[in-house]
Design a protein around this motif. Structure first.
Motif, PDB file in Angstrom:
ATOM      1  N   VAL A   1      12.974  10.088   4.434  1.00 42.75           N
ATOM      2  CA  VAL A   1      13.412  11.162   5.329  1.00 42.75           C
ATOM      3  C   VAL A   1      14.201  12.212   4.548  1.00 42.75           C
ATOM      4  CG1 VAL A   1      14.869  11.746   7.303  1.00 42.75           C
ATOM      5  CG2 VAL A   1      13.442   9.701   7.385  1.00 42.75           C
ATOM      6  N   LEU A   2      15.119  11.752   3.700  1.00 42.94           N
ATOM      7  CA  LEU A   2      15.945  12.679   2.924  1.00 42.94           C
ATOM      8  C   LEU A   2      15.107  13.477   1.928  1.00 42.94           C
ATOM      9  CD1 LEU A   2      19.052  10.393   2.256  1.00 42.94           C
ATOM     10  CD2 LEU A   2      18.862  12.290   3.879  1.00 42.94           C
TER      11      LEU A   2
ATOM     12  N   PHE B   1       7.610  12.215   5.033  1.00 41.84           N
ATOM     13  CA  PHE B   1       7.870  11.839   6.429  1.00 41.84           C
ATOM     14  C   PHE B   1       6.881  10.791   6.946  1.00 41.84           C
ATOM     15  CE2 PHE B   1       9.919  16.240   7.203  1.00 41.84           C
ATOM     16  CZ  PHE B   1      11.166  15.745   6.848  1.00 41.84           C
ATOM     17  N   ILE B   2       5.643  10.781   6.413  1.00 43.11           N
ATOM     18  CA  ILE B   2       4.656   9.819   6.933  1.00 43.11           C
ATOM     19  C   ILE B   2       5.041   8.382   6.600  1.00 43.11           C
ATOM     20  CG2 ILE B   2       2.702  11.429   6.878  1.00 43.11           C
ATOM     21  CD1 ILE B   2       1.817   9.999   4.282  1.00 43.11           C
ATOM     22  N   ASN B   3       5.979   8.187   5.661  1.00 42.87           N
ATOM     23  CA  ASN B   3       6.432   6.827   5.350  1.00 42.87           C
ATOM     24  C   ASN B   3       7.271   6.231   6.471  1.00 42.87           C
ATOM     25  OD1 ASN B   3       5.267   6.843   2.788  1.00 42.87           O
ATOM     26  ND2 ASN B   3       7.113   7.647   1.809  1.00 42.87           N
ATOM     27  N   VAL B   4       7.898   7.088   7.258  1.00 48.07           N
ATOM     28  CA  VAL B   4       8.888   6.614   8.236  1.00 48.07           C
ATOM     29  C   VAL B   4       8.280   5.678   9.284  1.00 48.07           C
ATOM     30  CG1 VAL B   4      10.595   7.315   9.950  1.00 48.07           C
ATOM     31  CG2 VAL B   4      10.324   8.641   7.838  1.00 48.07           C
ATOM     32  N   PRO B   5       7.202   6.057   9.991  1.00 42.27           N
ATOM     33  CA  PRO B   5       6.642   5.119  10.960  1.00 42.27           C
ATOM     34  C   PRO B   5       6.118   3.837  10.321  1.00 42.27           C
ATOM     35  CG  PRO B   5       5.194   7.026  10.687  1.00 42.27           C
ATOM     36  CD  PRO B   5       6.482   7.346  10.010  1.00 42.27           C
ATOM     37  N   VAL B   6       5.593   3.950   9.096  1.00 41.76           N
ATOM     38  CA  VAL B   6       5.117   2.744   8.401  1.00 41.76           C
ATOM     39  C   VAL B   6       6.288   1.818   8.098  1.00 41.76           C
ATOM     40  CG1 VAL B   6       3.920   1.883   6.349  1.00 41.76           C
ATOM     41  CG2 VAL B   6       3.190   4.021   7.402  1.00 41.76           C
ATOM     42  N   CYS B   7       7.395   2.382   7.622  1.00 35.41           N
ATOM     43  CA  CYS B   7       8.591   1.583   7.345  1.00 35.41           C
ATOM     44  C   CYS B   7       9.108   0.903   8.615  1.00 35.41           C
ATOM     45  CB  CYS B   7       9.691   2.458   6.741  1.00 35.41           C
ATOM     46  SG  CYS B   7       9.386   2.974   5.042  1.00 35.41           S
TER      47      CYS B   7
ATOM     48  N   ARG C   1      15.379 -11.014   3.387  1.00 30.68           N
ATOM     49  CA  ARG C   1      16.482 -10.083   3.625  1.00 30.68           C
ATOM     50  C   ARG C   1      16.395  -8.886   2.674  1.00 30.68           C
ATOM     51  NH1 ARG C   1      20.076 -13.588   3.409  1.00 30.68           N
ATOM     52  NH2 ARG C   1      20.207 -14.014   5.630  1.00 30.68           N
ATOM     53  N   VAL C   2      16.127  -9.149   1.412  1.00 31.97           N
ATOM     54  CA  VAL C   2      15.993  -8.060   0.439  1.00 31.97           C
ATOM     55  C   VAL C   2      14.797  -7.182   0.800  1.00 31.97           C
ATOM     56  CG1 VAL C   2      15.531  -7.518  -1.988  1.00 31.97           C
ATOM     57  CG2 VAL C   2      17.091  -9.373  -1.404  1.00 31.97           C
ATOM     58  N   PHE C   3      13.724  -7.808   1.249  1.00 40.97           N
ATOM     59  CA  PHE C   3      12.537  -7.061   1.654  1.00 40.97           C
ATOM     60  C   PHE C   3      12.863  -6.095   2.799  1.00 40.97           C
ATOM     61  CE2 PHE C   3       8.877  -6.639   4.500  1.00 40.97           C
ATOM     62  CZ  PHE C   3       7.907  -6.151   3.640  1.00 40.97           C
ATOM     63  N   ILE C   4      13.555  -6.584   3.816  1.00 35.56           N
ATOM     64  CA  ILE C   4      13.871  -5.756   4.985  1.00 35.56           C
ATOM     65  C   ILE C   4      14.818  -4.622   4.605  1.00 35.56           C
ATOM     66  CG2 ILE C   4      15.045  -5.758   7.227  1.00 35.56           C
ATOM     67  CD1 ILE C   4      13.960  -8.605   7.639  1.00 35.56           C
ATOM     68  N   ILE C   5      15.859  -4.940   3.820  1.00 33.42           N
ATOM     69  CA  ILE C   5      16.816  -3.907   3.400  1.00 33.42           C
ATOM     70  C   ILE C   5      16.119  -2.869   2.527  1.00 33.42           C
ATOM     71  CG2 ILE C   5      18.891  -3.467   2.033  1.00 33.42           C
ATOM     72  CD1 ILE C   5      19.915  -6.221   2.944  1.00 33.42           C
ATOM     73  N   GLY C   6      15.248  -3.324   1.634  1.00 31.67           N
ATOM     74  CA  GLY C   6      14.501  -2.400   0.789  1.00 31.67           C
ATOM     75  C   GLY C   6      13.627  -1.465   1.608  1.00 31.67           C
ATOM     76  N   MET C   7      12.978  -2.009   2.643  1.00 28.11           N
ATOM     77  CA  MET C   7      12.128  -1.185   3.503  1.00 28.11           C
ATOM     78  C   MET C   7      12.945  -0.147   4.256  1.00 28.11           C
ATOM     79  SD  MET C   7       8.918  -1.685   3.311  1.00 28.11           S
ATOM     80  CE  MET C   7       8.439  -0.910   4.834  1.00 28.11           C
ATOM     81  N   ILE C   8      14.093  -0.560   4.776  1.00 26.04           N
ATOM     82  CA  ILE C   8      14.958   0.377   5.509  1.00 26.04           C
ATOM     83  C   ILE C   8      15.422   1.495   4.573  1.00 26.04           C
ATOM     84  CG2 ILE C   8      17.180   0.639   6.686  1.00 26.04           C
ATOM     85  CD1 ILE C   8      16.804  -2.226   7.744  1.00 26.04           C
TER      86      ILE C   8
ATOM     87  N   PHE D   1       0.838  -1.204   0.000  1.00 24.46           N
ATOM     88  CA  PHE D   1       0.000   0.000   0.000  1.00 24.46           C
ATOM     89  C   PHE D   1       0.873   1.255   0.000  1.00 24.46           C
ATOM     90  CE2 PHE D   1      -2.164   3.399   2.287  1.00 24.46           C
ATOM     91  CZ  PHE D   1      -3.383   3.464   1.626  1.00 24.46           C
ATOM     92  N   MET D   2       1.899   1.275   0.828  1.00 28.42           N
ATOM     93  CA  MET D   2       2.762   2.453   0.946  1.00 28.42           C
ATOM     94  C   MET D   2       3.534   2.709  -0.342  1.00 28.42           C
ATOM     95  SD  MET D   2       5.960   3.042   3.560  1.00 28.42           S
ATOM     96  CE  MET D   2       6.852   1.705   2.746  1.00 28.42           C
ATOM     97  N   VAL D   3       4.065   1.646  -0.958  1.00 33.29           N
ATOM     98  CA  VAL D   3       4.856   1.814  -2.177  1.00 33.29           C
ATOM     99  C   VAL D   3       3.981   2.324  -3.322  1.00 33.29           C
ATOM    100  CG1 VAL D   3       6.217   0.594  -3.917  1.00 33.29           C
ATOM    101  CG2 VAL D   3       6.544   0.069  -1.498  1.00 33.29           C
ATOM    102  N   VAL D   4       2.776   1.755  -3.459  1.00 32.77           N
ATOM    103  CA  VAL D   4       1.867   2.198  -4.517  1.00 32.77           C
ATOM    104  C   VAL D   4       1.371   3.614  -4.232  1.00 32.77           C
ATOM    105  CG1 VAL D   4      -0.298   1.719  -5.719  1.00 32.77           C
ATOM    106  CG2 VAL D   4       1.181  -0.167  -5.032  1.00 32.77           C
TER     107      VAL D   4
END
Length: 509
Positions: free
Chosen positions: A98-99, A176-182, A84-91, A28-31
């Motif tokens: 943020v940037l 910024f709203i993506n950060v807590p979701v991530c 692992r790829v999923f977690i790294i991608g989310m981070i 949902f967040m990515v789309v």
């Protein structure tokens, strides 16, 4: 958690529900991020001191980066493991979000959006893969239903969320709203999905193909984005970018066709049904996505809409799609999918043609109704077209074909946006020139000066009116061209053969 994990990686009980929510929320967040910035472009442009046309780079840069990274998803998952790829991608997605929010220049924002797209590109197909791994085979239909629902709902809420946030807080918060979701999704993935990890192996990677892919796509997109500001091919920089894009594309084709493990498997194009389907998809989606970028900009720049109300007006396109998706899914099993696709694209063409009659005096529902009408046709376009494309290739080629289709769809959206905004900008200049050449301002100036307005105020009022009408004429011109493209895309689909038997569309993303 180990007591709730069955053999084969399936989850059950609360773990299954929570893991499903984590994956659905990620998708949902990515789309959402593909549409949330659409209505915020005027806010961002004003804040960074750039033109609205330059502001569209924020959208196209994300789409291009995402498109480049999607074909690499299979290799990344096989080399490092899907979880692992999923977690790294989310981070990475969270860090670049943020940037993006902290960006103070256009260059910084575009660079961070590219990083966001590179990290977010694999997440959409990976959420689909993980849902199929943690749900039992008999539950796959429900899992794909959950995934599809987030894919459909996110574009609806994107413009609404983007407009509301930009008007009430600032555009920085759409990132910024993506950060807590991530953070929540990373925590959930670490706790719930670690045992659903896939085995890894050292896989070859087509470094030459990847380098050529990045080269020609980057050159093409930069050329399209900068062309209208540099008088196109009258500028040597645009000429060189065009040459690099053309030569890079030809070399890329030759390289990928002869490569044993290509980064993009072009061999699937030997199937006529797949080739015709993705051509139709590319033209139709490019036109559809471009309208989703232009409409909110026009409503804000010409009609005086706030970002919030521009978001409300454009979001109606997804409402009907939510209700029609299950209906179309059932019809796809009974009706020739070519007929459904042709009908769906022509319906989109009809909604574009209705917009040709928009004018600067129209009200909210005049703008919202074609959006709502468009939603009825969207499922007829997307769902059967996936069946047609994937049903045309061999079963062992389904994953590669789905990756190529997703890559071309995303690229088409970026290229269509650049071309459409360029046509929109050029058409508004031509319309303004024609309006000015036919103006008879003397009666207006005499009437307003008699009421106490100064010459400067009268000229400003006339200039605003001319700008408003020229943008409106340019917008209707774009939608007339859009209707023509939709008719073309609907017609060529009949060159594809009807698929035989059941088609596995679970690899599509």
């Amino acid at each position: 958690m180990s007591g709730q994990m069955q053999r084969g990686g399936f989850l059950e009980g609360p773990s299954l529900i929570l893991a499903g929510v984590v994956l659905a929320l990620t998708n949902f967040m990515v789309v959402l991020d593909t549409t949330i910035a659409n209505v915020s472009v005027p806010h961002i442009a004003g804040s960074l001191g750039i033109s609205a046309s330059q502001g569209t780079w924020i959208i196209t840069s994300y789409a291009v980066a995402e498109a480049i990274c999607v074909p690499l998803t299979g290799w990344l998952a096989g080399r490092f493991g899907v979880v692992r790829v999923f977690i790294i991608g989310m981070i990475g997605f969270g860090v670049f979000s943020v940037l993006c929010g902290m960006s103070t220049t256009l260059g910084m924002l575009v660079a961070c959006r590219i990083g966001q797209g590179l990290c977010g590109g694999p997440l959409m197909p990976l959420t689909q893969t993980l849902l199929l791994r943690i749900f039992k085979p008999e539950q796959h239909a429900q899992a794909m239903g959950l995934w599809a629902m987030t894919t459909v709902v996110a574009p609806i809420l994107g413009p609404i969320a983007g407009g509301t946030i930009s008007d009430n807080w600032s555009w920085h918060w759409i990132f910024f709203i993506n950060v807590p979701v991530c953070a929540l999704c990373v925590f959930g993935a670490v706790r719930l999905l670690s045992r659903a990890e896939t085995p890894t192996q050292k896989l070859p990677i087509d470094k030459g193909g990847l380098a050529l892919l990045v080269l020609w796509i980057a050159a093409l997109q930069i050329m399209l984005d900068l062309g209208r500001e540099h008088d196109w091919f009258n500028d040597s920089t645009i000429v060189w970018l065009g040459v690099v894009a053309a030569i890079g594309f030809l070399v890329f084709l030759a390289w990928e066709i002869t490569e044993k493990d290509p980064v993009v498997d072009l061999r699937v194009f030997r199937h006529r049904g797949f080739t015709v389907s993705v051509i139709s998809l590319s033209f139709a989606f490019a036109t559809f996505f471009a309208s989703a970028v232009i409409i909110p900009q026009w409503l804000q720049s010409s009609q005086g809409y706030t970002a919030t109300y521009a978001g409300y007006a454009t979001a109606f396109s997804g409402v009907a799609a939510v209700f029609m998706s299950p209906v179309v899914a059932k019809l796809s099993k009974k009706v020739d999918p070519r007929l459904l696709v042709s009908f769906g694209i022509l319906w989109l063409g009809l909604s574009a043609f209705i917009r040709v009659y928009w004018n600067s005096q129209a009200g909210f529902w005049t703008f919202a109704f074609p959006q709502f009408l468009q939603g009825f046709g969207m499922p007829f376009f997307f769902i059967p077209l996936t069946t047609l494309a994937l049903g045309s290739v061999l079963p062992e080629e389904t994953a590669s074909a789905a990756g190529v289709m997703s890559f071309l769809r995303t690229m088409a959206g970026a290229i269509g946006t650049s071309i459409s905004t360029s046509i929109w900008d050029d058409s508004s200049r031509v319309a303004r020139s024609e309006i000015v050449s036919r103006l008879n301002t003397d009666p207006t100036m005499n009437a307003l000066t008699a009421q106490g307005f100064s010459i400067g105020q009268v000229r400003s009022a006339v200039a605003r009116l001319v700008d408003q009408e020229s943008l409106t004429l340019a917008t209707t011109h774009v939608f007339l061209l859009s209707a023509i493209v939709f008719v073309f895309a609907a017609g060529i689909i009949w060159f594809t053969p009807r698929p035989r038997g059941n088609v596995d569309t679970s690899a599509a993303h």
